[in-house]
Design a protein around this motif. Structure first.
Motif: not given
Length: 636
Positions: A65-66, A187-190, A305-307
């Motif tokens: 996903i990241y 900056e990047l939204l998942i 950075e993706y939690e």
């Protein structure tokens, strides 16, 4: 003989059999425990291995996903895309009312039939940017990997108007969407997994702002990552058994993926396997339907950075398949254990009989010898310890037979000698007492004459004391005569009613009411038992003072028979209730009647006590234990 053997076998034989079988059961239990421990160890091993696999799968899912989301940042930096977005913004800036234009196009877009692509829509979908992103991402993954991991990519200008897309979207305006608004500040939204209507897939949305050379937001890019395709990709590395099943759920318990047939977003939070989750990772056994399964799970924790969103990855296998070898071994050991115990029971029975038969014979001969049959011998011919025991026993029996062959004759001779000696001693004692009593009678006569002729009061006092001492001596000599008869003759059955008649003979009962209820019972006692009743009645007449009635009766209780003699005289003081049965000296001289009565009763374990109330009368209770009395009909 058969009864003895049965009795011995039921004791020694059963103990031997039980001991042998218990040993076999312990060994079988140890074997079963070992297999159960092995089964548990195998389950732990598979559980730990599966736990490591699901941990890796969860990390891989977050990584996919990241990485796919991060590619959005890469493409939005492409010159062609930023130029296309800038040109679109310039065109919209030149419009008198861009919002009105967007609303008009959006209305036409949403109302257009699905099988019709209008020219304004075709211009966007077939633009250079749309073709580029569709070729590089959507078609590339399908041709290179066989999976549609990118479901949709769209690009908007700063007004939220669509300027490029890999496929037809549901609407033209995008700035009314939450993802578009949130992407302005990130900056990047998942996002978490959801259903995307435009691409018709369940996936996560990766959104990022498009910046110009001055860092200003000039547009927004969005890519929908197909989570189910990614899950199918990692599924291939997870299933190691035929019954293996992979499940992925949200933190709230909504089912995202399953390697078996499933319903997307089904709520499984109340399912037993989901409720067993207590930590970030672990494994456990749980029933699913009617099948026992071994579950391992891990929680996704993000990547760089993706939690992440805390998805739960479950990998389960049927315990019958995973633990099949251990279960089969346990079954085989159980069958062998049952057969071993059965064979052991037969062998223990044979062994027990080989031991108990000689012992039974030994007991039978021992019982015969106990009855006086000293010529009995054991016919056992064995070379083991029991054979040597039988030989030693026969030797002992021969010696006993020799030893006791003339014992009866010697006992009779010794008994006869003792009777002769006792008879001589009795004659001597009788003559001695007779002569002593004669001398005491003469002494009392002389003392009486001396007291009549003496005028000296001091001397008369000494003479009176000497006369009283002579009376005591006479009473003592009579007591020795009576006490010497106690225990001489064997106890016999004494009929109480007849005994009372002989007991009161010669007593002065004038003015006394005698109530007697002693019919129909006999007591096993010393032949001097009538003396007991005589002494009790005499004691009442002598010390009762105010008594006018004497009663004798009996009653039977749970422990024996109680014979009661009571009167209505002054009674016995509390402090004297035990002392009256002792051989003691009183002011009036010796009091041996009740002491003698107690001694007579003790010969056959009969007891006596005084339970009356002082001032109301005396009450003597003679307790006869069971076996020492019997009931008869009428006089004996």
């Amino acid at each position: 003989m058969n009864g003895i053997r049965l009795r011995l076998f039921s004791k020694i034989g059963i103990k031997l059999a039980v001991g042998f079988i218990a040993l076999l059961i312990m060994m079988a239990s140890l074997a079963l425990y070992s297999t159960m421990a092995s089964r548990r160890a195998l389950a732990d091993s598979v559980g730990l291995a599966s736990e490591a696999i699901v941990r890796s799968l969860a990390d891989t899912m977050d990584k996919i996903i990241y990485l796919k989301s991060h590619e959005i940042i890469t493409i939005i930096g492409d010159y062609q895309i930023t130029k296309e977005v800038s040109d679109s913004n310039s065109a919209f800036d030149a419009m008198v009312d861009p919002e009105e234009y967007i609303n008009q196009i959006d209305e036409n877009w949403t109302s257009a039939p699905l099988d019709v692509i209008p020219e304004y829509m075709r211009a966007i979908l077939e633009s250079n940017v749309s073709i580029m992103i569709k070729t590089q991402f959507v078609e590339h993954y399908l041709s290179a990997h066989g999976i549609a991991i990118i479901g949709e990519i769209i690009i908007t200008n700063k007004y939220g108007a669509l300027i490029a897309a890999t496929d037809r979207t549901t609407d033209f305006r995008q700035n009314d969407e939450t993802w578009w608004q949130s992407a302005q500040e990130s900056e990047l939204l998942i996002s978490d997994i959801s259903y995307d209507e435009s691409s018709d897939i369940y996936g996560v949305s990766a959104c990022a702002p498009i910046l110009d050379d001055y860092g200003e937001v000039i547009g927004i890019a969005k890519a929908v990552i197909n989570v189910l395709s990614a899950a199918k990709d990692i599924e291939l590395t997870a299933l190691g058994y035929e019954t293996s099943e992979l499940k992925i759920t949200t933190q709230e318990g909504l089912l995202i993926f399953s390697s078996r047939a499933y319903v997307i977003f089904q709520n499984v939070s109340s399912f037993a396997f989901f409720e067993r989750v207590t930590d970030e990772r672990g494994y456990f056994s749980e029933k699913e339907g009617s099948v026992d399964r071994l579950f391992s799970y891990a929680t996704s924790t993000g990547y760089l950075e993706y939690e992440g969103y805390g998805w739960l990855v479950f990998l389960s296998h049927s315990e019958d398949e995973v633990l099949g070898p251990a279960t089969e071994l346990q079954t085989r050991i159980l069958i062998v254990a049952i057969l071993t115990i059965a064979l052991g029971a037969v062998l223990s029975a044979v062994l027990s009989r080989s031991i108990t038969r000689p012992i039974a014979a030994l007991e039978a001969v021992t019982r015969s010898m106990a009855k006086g049959e000293l010529d009995q011998r054991i016919a056992i011919v064995r070379e083991d310890e029991l054979g040597r025991l039988a030989e030693s026993f026969n030797t002992m029996a021969s010696e006993l037979e020799l030893l006791y062959s003339d014992l009866d004759e010697r006992v009779r001779e010794r008994t006869k000698d003792l009777k002769n000696v006792n008879a001589k001693l009795g004659v001597l004692a009788s003559i001695t007492r007779h002569d002593a009593l004669n001398q005491m009678t003469i002494q009392k006569g002389l003392l009486g004459m001396a007291m009549e002729s003496s005028k000296d009061p001091v001397l008369n006092g000494y003479l009176q004391r000497l006369d009283a001492a002579t009376d005591n001596l006479v009473a003592f000599m009579k007591f020795t005569s009576e006490y010497g008869e106690v225990g001489i003759n064997k106890p016999e059955w004494v009929y109480l009613q007849e005994t009372l008649v002989s007991a009161i003979a010669g007593l002065d009962l004038a003015g006394k009411e005698l109530n007697k209820r002693l019919e129909g019972v006999e007591v096993f006692a010393d032949p001097m038992f009538p003396k007991v009743l005589h002494n009790l009645i005499t004691n009442s007449l002598k010390h009762g003072k105010t008594n006018t009635a004497i009663s004798l009766s009996y009653s039977e209780g749970s422990e024996g028979l109680t014979i009661v003699m009571e009167d209505n005289g002054v009674g016995v003081p509390t402090e004297r209730k035990e002392a009256i049965f002792l051989r003691e000296r009183t002011v009036s001289g010796h009091s041996h009647g009740l002491f003698l009565s107690a001694e007579i009763l003790k010969i056959t374990n009969i007891s006596i006590r005084e339970t009356g109330i002082a001032g109301r009368g005396a009450r003597f209770e003679i307790f006869v234990p069971k076996g020492k009395y019997r009931f008869v009909h009428g006089p004996r």
